[in-house]
Design a protein around this motif. Structure first.
Motif, PDB file in Angstrom:
ATOM      1  N   PRO A 118      -7.044 -10.251  -3.827  1.00 46.86           N
ATOM      2  CA  PRO A 118      -6.779 -10.320  -5.177  1.00 46.86           C
ATOM      3  C   PRO A 118      -7.514  -9.138  -6.089  1.00 46.86           C
ATOM      4  CG  PRO A 118      -7.117 -12.748  -4.449  1.00 46.86           C
ATOM      5  CD  PRO A 118      -7.533 -11.722  -3.260  1.00 46.86           C
ATOM      6  N   ASP A 119      -7.038  -8.709  -6.979  1.00 47.83           N
ATOM      7  CA  ASP A 119      -7.588  -7.664  -7.949  1.00 47.83           C
ATOM      8  C   ASP A 119      -9.059  -7.695  -8.297  1.00 47.83           C
ATOM      9  OD1 ASP A 119      -5.049  -6.803  -7.905  1.00 47.83           O
ATOM     10  OD2 ASP A 119      -4.891  -6.612 -10.099  1.00 47.83           O
ATOM     11  N   TRP A 162     -11.062  -7.398  -5.182  1.00 46.45           N
ATOM     12  CA  TRP A 162     -10.848  -5.809  -4.431  1.00 46.45           C
ATOM     13  C   TRP A 162     -11.895  -4.902  -5.370  1.00 46.45           C
ATOM     14  CZ3 TRP A 162      -9.319  -4.705  -0.054  1.00 46.45           C
ATOM     15  CH2 TRP A 162      -9.002  -3.079   0.445  1.00 46.45           C
ATOM     16  N   PHE A 163     -11.841  -5.220  -6.634  1.00 49.11           N
ATOM     17  CA  PHE A 163     -12.687  -4.374  -7.572  1.00 49.11           C
ATOM     18  C   PHE A 163     -14.188  -4.620  -7.274  1.00 49.11           C
ATOM     19  CE2 PHE A 163      -8.985  -4.712 -11.054  1.00 49.11           C
ATOM     20  CZ  PHE A 163      -8.263  -4.179 -10.362  1.00 49.11           C
ATOM     21  N   SER A 216      -5.572   0.150 -18.356  1.00 49.85           N
ATOM     22  CA  SER A 216      -5.454  -0.811 -17.379  1.00 49.85           C
ATOM     23  C   SER A 216      -6.877  -1.258 -17.070  1.00 49.85           C
ATOM     24  CB  SER A 216      -4.729  -0.762 -16.205  1.00 49.85           C
ATOM     25  OG  SER A 216      -5.224   0.326 -15.431  1.00 49.85           O
ATOM     26  N   THR A 217      -7.289  -2.446 -16.262  1.00 45.85           N
ATOM     27  CA  THR A 217      -8.671  -2.596 -15.725  1.00 45.85           C
ATOM     28  C   THR A 217      -8.968  -1.649 -14.653  1.00 45.85           C
ATOM     29  OG1 THR A 217      -8.316  -5.193 -16.194  1.00 45.85           O
ATOM     30  CG2 THR A 217     -10.212  -4.600 -14.745  1.00 45.85           C
ATOM     31  N   ALA A 218      -8.045  -1.497 -13.820  1.00 46.55           N
ATOM     32  CA  ALA A 218      -8.050  -0.482 -12.726  1.00 46.55           C
ATOM     33  C   ALA A 218      -8.596   0.883 -13.313  1.00 46.55           C
ATOM     34  CB  ALA A 218      -6.981  -0.507 -11.511  1.00 46.55           C
ATOM     35  N   MET A 267      -9.631   2.098  -4.134  1.00 47.57           N
ATOM     36  CA  MET A 267      -9.240   1.676  -5.519  1.00 47.57           C
ATOM     37  C   MET A 267      -7.791   2.395  -5.927  1.00 47.57           C
ATOM     38  SD  MET A 267     -11.018  -0.285  -7.783  1.00 47.57           S
ATOM     39  CE  MET A 267     -10.409   0.486  -9.120  1.00 47.57           C
ATOM     40  N   TRP A 286      -5.931   3.124  -3.301  1.00 49.73           N
ATOM     41  CA  TRP A 286      -4.974   2.671  -2.363  1.00 49.73           C
ATOM     42  C   TRP A 286      -3.724   3.394  -1.954  1.00 49.73           C
ATOM     43  CZ3 TRP A 286      -6.890  -0.290   1.159  1.00 49.73           C
ATOM     44  CH2 TRP A 286      -6.153  -1.088   1.815  1.00 49.73           C
ATOM     45  N   ASP A 301      -1.061  -2.228  -4.299  1.00 46.61           N
ATOM     46  CA  ASP A 301      -0.747  -3.747  -3.821  1.00 46.61           C
ATOM     47  C   ASP A 301      -2.047  -3.911  -3.034  1.00 46.61           C
ATOM     48  OD1 ASP A 301       0.121  -6.069  -3.557  1.00 46.61           O
ATOM     49  OD2 ASP A 301       1.911  -5.412  -2.206  1.00 46.61           O
ATOM     50  N   TYR A 302      -2.976  -4.185  -3.679  1.00 48.80           N
ATOM     51  CA  TYR A 302      -4.130  -4.559  -3.035  1.00 48.80           C
ATOM     52  C   TYR A 302      -4.035  -5.742  -1.845  1.00 48.80           C
ATOM     53  CZ  TYR A 302      -6.389  -1.637  -6.427  1.00 48.80           C
ATOM     54  OH  TYR A 302      -6.645  -0.457  -7.381  1.00 48.80           O
TER      55      TYR A 302
END
Length: 257
Positions: free
Chosen positions: A144-145, A148-149, A76-78, A207, A209, A140-141
């Motif tokens: 929007p992802d 947040w990133f 995943s991107t995260a 990140m 969370w 669940d940030y």
């Protein structure tokens, strides 16, 4: 005033070489405890430097997180962003240590102390990445992802710059002269190196969370960082210009703290 054991001032997270004039009792007690646990635990020979223990964790973070991504097949991107942030920070630390090592990290520790230092603090930083990459944390940030990133990456990068600049200024200034450092990174903030590290690890926690990084960071920031800063300020109070410097500067964040 009772004589304070100089071993209490031997490490960077515990890092001042000058005995303080009026160190708070709670800080002295906490320093004594953490020094014993991380350096003297169980006694015996001292085959390791504390720097080796720290650098093992820092250098190994990129490999460890990469292995987690492979093991859990989480692309995943995260996960990749977290690897870039936390893994690269560890490599940045190694470069910093090679370029201008903190002499206080060179203290020799017992085997028990080294294991304790790793297990009680450093290993928990690896748990942050495991929570995110394994899926134990499903963030669940609140934004929007992508936003947040961006926030987390920016906080990490700024923290690295502040920490490195402060440590470099301190290292090279003290090679030329002693006394207070009241300009550059220290002009408005008395502990910019700690501010930088708080920003860095705060970005990792954001990140992930999850509640666990918050608990770990509360322990580190209150049990180690706050103690170190209190001891440092007690030590710096010996200089005549301290009172003026304290009045015009902030502990960590200009205008707030």
């Amino acid at each position: 005033m009772a004589r304070i054991d100089p071993r209490l001032f031997r490490s960077r997270a515990m890092s001042e070489s000058v005995l303080p004039y009026a160190a708070p009792g709670w800080a002295v007690a906490m320093r004594r405890l953490t020094t014993y646990l991380s350096q003297d635990f169980l006694g015996g020979p001292r085959p390791w430097k504390l720097a080796w223990v720290v650098n093992f964790q820092k250098a190994g973070t990129f490999v460890f997180l990469g292995a987690l991504i492979g093991y859990y097949h989480n692309t995943s991107t995260a996960a990749w962003i977290y690897l870039a942030m936390h893994g690269s920070y560890g490599l940045i630390w190694i470069i910093k240590d090679l370029a201008f090592p903190d002499p206080s990290w060179q203290v020799k520790v017992t085997i028990g102390g080294g294991i304790n230092a790793f297990a009680s603090v450093l290993a928990w930083y690896w748990v942050f990445g495991w929570l995110l990459i394994s899926g134990a944390s499903q963030p669940d940030y609140p934004l929007p992802d992508a936003v947040w990133f961006c926030l987390c990456i920016s906080l990490c990068m700024l923290g690295c710059a502040i920490m490195i600049a402060a440590d470099a200024q301190k290292y090279f200034t003290l090679r030329l002269r002693g006394g207070l450092i009241t300009d550059g990174m220290f002009r408005y903030v008395r502990h910019p190196n700690y501010l930088g590290e708080i920003m860095i690890y705060g970005s990792f926690a954001l990140m992930v969370w999850h509640w666990l990084p918050a608990v770990v960071l509360a322990w580190v920031w209150l049990g180690l960082f706050a103690v170190n800063m209190a001891m440092k300020e007690a030590s710096m109070s010996r200089y005549p210009q301290w009172a003026q410097y304290k009045r015009r500067s902030w502990w960590l964040i200009p205008g707030l703290l």
